[in-house]
Design a protein around this motif. Structure first.
Motif, mmCIF file in Angstrom:
data_model
loop_
_atom_site.group_PDB
_atom_site.id
_atom_site.type_symbol
_atom_site.label_atom_id
_atom_site.label_comp_id
_atom_site.label_asym_id
_atom_site.label_seq_id
_atom_site.Cartn_x
_atom_site.Cartn_y
_atom_site.Cartn_z
ATOM 1 N N LEU A 240 1.042 -1.085 0.416
ATOM 2 C CA LEU A 240 0.143 0.123 -0.033
ATOM 3 C C LEU A 240 0.697 1.447 0.011
ATOM 4 C CD1 LEU A 240 -2.820 -1.686 2.745
ATOM 5 C CD2 LEU A 240 -3.323 -0.725 0.157
ATOM 6 N N ILE A 241 1.491 0.944 0.783
ATOM 7 C CA ILE A 241 2.690 2.571 0.602
ATOM 8 C C ILE A 241 3.722 2.478 -0.249
ATOM 9 C CG2 ILE A 241 5.200 3.083 2.327
ATOM 10 C CD1 ILE A 241 2.413 3.355 3.174
ATOM 11 N N ALA A 242 4.157 1.472 -1.420
ATOM 12 C CA ALA A 242 5.031 1.827 -2.270
ATOM 13 C C ALA A 242 3.702 2.401 -3.465
ATOM 14 C CB ALA A 242 5.096 0.275 -2.907
ATOM 15 N N HIS A 243 2.413 1.383 -3.462
ATOM 16 C CA HIS A 243 2.068 2.116 -4.307
ATOM 17 C C HIS A 243 1.469 3.416 -4.496
ATOM 18 C CE1 HIS A 243 1.711 -2.455 -6.040
ATOM 19 N NE2 HIS A 243 1.266 -2.230 -7.268
ATOM 20 N N MET A 267 -9.794 -17.341 11.202
ATOM 21 C CA MET A 267 -8.511 -17.356 10.542
ATOM 22 C C MET A 267 -8.388 -16.139 10.542
ATOM 23 S SD MET A 267 -12.033 -16.186 7.720
ATOM 24 C CE MET A 267 -12.796 -16.718 8.268
ATOM 25 N N PRO A 268 -6.740 -15.667 9.684
ATOM 26 C CA PRO A 268 -5.745 -14.993 10.017
ATOM 27 C C PRO A 268 -7.112 -13.918 9.035
ATOM 28 C CG PRO A 268 -5.041 -16.889 9.191
ATOM 29 C CD PRO A 268 -6.043 -16.714 9.282
ATOM 30 N N ALA A 269 -6.578 -12.539 10.035
ATOM 31 C CA ALA A 269 -7.461 -11.392 9.387
ATOM 32 C C ALA A 269 -6.650 -10.178 9.556
ATOM 33 C CB ALA A 269 -8.971 -11.409 10.049
ATOM 34 N N ILE A 270 -7.169 -9.269 8.478
ATOM 35 C CA ILE A 270 -6.635 -8.263 8.937
ATOM 36 C C ILE A 270 -7.521 -6.849 8.484
ATOM 37 C CG2 ILE A 270 -4.099 -8.665 8.397
ATOM 38 C CD1 ILE A 270 -4.549 -7.562 5.488
ATOM 39 N N LEU A 271 -7.552 -5.156 8.536
ATOM 40 C CA LEU A 271 -8.188 -4.705 7.974
ATOM 41 C C LEU A 271 -7.003 -3.094 7.725
ATOM 42 C CD1 LEU A 271 -11.080 -3.065 9.851
ATOM 43 C CD2 LEU A 271 -9.274 -1.351 9.678
ATOM 44 N N THR A 272 -7.290 -2.796 6.137
ATOM 45 C CA THR A 272 -6.937 -1.964 5.920
ATOM 46 C C THR A 272 -7.275 -0.405 5.865
ATOM 47 O OG1 THR A 272 -7.057 -2.659 3.709
ATOM 48 C CG2 THR A 272 -5.341 -3.780 4.348
ATOM 49 N N GLU A 273 -6.806 0.659 6.142
ATOM 50 C CA GLU A 273 -6.938 1.583 6.618
ATOM 51 C C GLU A 273 -6.525 2.172 5.969
ATOM 52 O OE1 GLU A 273 -10.107 2.939 7.450
ATOM 53 O OE2 GLU A 273 -10.013 2.031 10.310
ATOM 54 N N ASN A 274 -7.093 3.216 4.469
ATOM 55 C CA ASN A 274 -6.371 3.711 3.340
ATOM 56 C C ASN A 274 -6.828 4.939 3.014
ATOM 57 O OD1 ASN A 274 -5.680 0.878 1.576
ATOM 58 N ND2 ASN A 274 -7.968 0.830 2.568
ATOM 59 N N GLN A 294 -4.781 2.886 -7.511
ATOM 60 C CA GLN A 294 -3.464 2.071 -6.545
ATOM 61 C C GLN A 294 -4.193 1.842 -5.585
ATOM 62 O OE1 GLN A 294 -2.142 6.534 -5.442
ATOM 63 N NE2 GLN A 294 -1.656 6.394 -8.280
ATOM 64 N N VAL A 295 -4.592 1.564 -4.683
ATOM 65 C CA VAL A 295 -4.952 0.900 -3.968
ATOM 66 C C VAL A 295 -5.775 -0.751 -3.337
ATOM 67 C CG1 VAL A 295 -6.992 0.817 -1.546
ATOM 68 C CG2 VAL A 295 -5.816 3.835 -2.422
ATOM 69 N N ASP A 297 -4.905 -2.017 -6.621
ATOM 70 C CA ASP A 297 -4.245 -2.533 -7.630
ATOM 71 C C ASP A 297 -3.007 -2.953 -6.097
ATOM 72 O OD1 ASP A 297 -3.902 -2.122 -9.707
ATOM 73 O OD2 ASP A 297 -2.874 -0.425 -9.973
ATOM 74 N N ALA A 298 -2.369 -2.576 -5.209
ATOM 75 C CA ALA A 298 -1.495 -2.725 -3.763
ATOM 76 C C ALA A 298 -2.202 -4.081 -2.795
ATOM 77 C CB ALA A 298 -1.469 -1.353 -3.167
ATOM 78 N N HIS A 299 -3.463 -3.517 -2.522
ATOM 79 C CA HIS A 299 -4.014 -5.287 -2.227
ATOM 80 C C HIS A 299 -4.130 -6.927 -3.442
ATOM 81 C CE1 HIS A 299 -6.069 -2.242 0.268
ATOM 82 N NE2 HIS A 299 -6.934 -2.911 0.823
ATOM 83 N N VAL A 300 -4.452 -6.153 -4.526
ATOM 84 C CA VAL A 300 -3.522 -7.344 -5.266
ATOM 85 C C VAL A 300 -2.312 -8.235 -5.489
ATOM 86 C CG1 VAL A 300 -4.058 -8.438 -7.956
ATOM 87 C CG2 VAL A 300 -6.102 -7.116 -6.459
ATOM 88 N N GLN A 301 -1.683 -6.650 -5.571
ATOM 89 C CA GLN A 301 -0.153 -7.998 -5.020
ATOM 90 C C GLN A 301 0.420 -8.322 -4.270
ATOM 91 O OE1 GLN A 301 2.122 -7.137 -8.058
ATOM 92 N NE2 GLN A 301 0.745 -7.527 -8.940
#
Length: 311
Positions: A240-243, A267-274, A294-295, A297-301
């Motif tokens: 996310l920072i790179a993109h 299950m493993p879990a995360i939460l992104t604040e974009n 961009q956000v 694309d970052a998630h997909v990568q």
């Protein structure tokens, strides 16, 4: 002459099996490396920086106090701490009750995980909207989240990554319990991973006021104590920072009062604040199609990296 006689003695000693044991002279040390060049100054040294901008990409910011709910439409956080939910397995649903699954993977792609993508909030969630700009534009978080996840789904469809759209409905509120239950109940032969996509909001006097200019950037949350969640969050935060190039607010967790979707998912879990939709500099970005792409694309990568390397 002394050296010549010593050489004769050494040759005779070798011939008669009594080679001398003299210490070897030490090898000279390699020359010292030149000092590293100083880091270049920030592009805008006058720009105020967030207090959490304190290290590398895997820096951790841990809160020891419960955060109050952000709105009145359901509990945003859960006060009941449990062990990290990395290893839980939920019973399979009957065929009639099973939620509609993801698009089948393309034959050339072998999926490794089933990604439960949660777009966080719905049109009926109270608040979750930005101040109104002078040109009349306003951001609703549910719309931003869905715009990003729709772009994620489109790319995962093309690649063949297995995913599940947790909340395709729009006319819902926080829908917290149902969002988590859907992910937990979903029957899958693949290990499941939960990713909740959000935009952030900083403290402000009212919905129509902007937060402090220094409150900006991207952060990724994980369940406190989950090593798998932490590793997963680090991958997403890095991409996310790179993109986007936004301020790195690092990985975050809470000792108490943790996000319900991180605590209750098995299950493993995360939460992104974009980014912050009530930051006057980041709001125009969050409203733009380019930033939303961009956000996404970052998630997909990040997803593809975890698909390749595991977590």
């Amino acid at each position: 002459m002394k050296d010549f006689l010593q050489a004769i003695v050494d040759i005779l000693a070798v011939l008669f099996g009594d080679a001398p044991q003299r210490p070897r002279p030490p090898r000279p040390l390699p020359p010292a490396l030149p000092p590293a060049a100083p880091l270049p100054p920030r592009a805008d040294p006058a720009e105020p920086q967030d207090a959490s901008d304190v290290g590398g990409e895997d820096a951790i910011v841990v809160s020891h106090e419960a955060e109050p709910p952000r709105d009145t439409n359901g509990p945003e956080f859960d006060l009941d701490p449990l062990p990290a939910p990395d290893d839980g397995n939920s019973p399979p649903l009957s065929p009639d009750d099973r939620p509609r699954g993801p698009v089948p993977p393309a034959p050339e792609y072998r999926a490794r995980y089933l990604w439960c993508i949660d777009n966080g909030h719905g049109a009926l969630t109270a608040g979750k909207r930005s101040p109104i700009l002078e040109d009349g534009r306003q951001l609703f978080e549910y719309e931003f989240n869905r715009a990003v996840t729709a772009r994620i789904f489109a790319q995962l469809d093309r690649i063949g990554v297995a995913y599940f759209n947790v909340v395709p409905e729009v006319q819902v509120g926080n829908f917290l319990t149902e969002r988590v239950d859907r992910a937990n109940r979903l029957s899958s032969a693949l290990p499941k991973i939960f990713v909740s996509v959000h935009a952030n909001a900083g403290p402000a006097a009212s919905e129509q006021d902007f937060t402090d200019d220094r409150v900006r950037g991207i952060e990724t949350w994980y369940y406190h104590g989950s090593q798998t969640g932490r590793a997963l969050a680090a991958v997403f935060q890095r991409h996310l920072i790179a993109h986007t190039g936004l301020v790195n607010r690092h990985l975050r967790s809470k000792v108490t009062g943790q996000f319900y979707v991180l605590r209750a998912t098995r299950m493993p879990a995360i939460l992104t604040e974009n980014g912050f939709f009530n930051n006057r500099f980041e709001l125009p970005l969050l409203l733009s199609d380019a930033f939303r792409q961009q956000v996404a694309d970052a998630h997909v990568q990040a997803i593809l990296e975890v698909e390749r390397e595991g977590v």
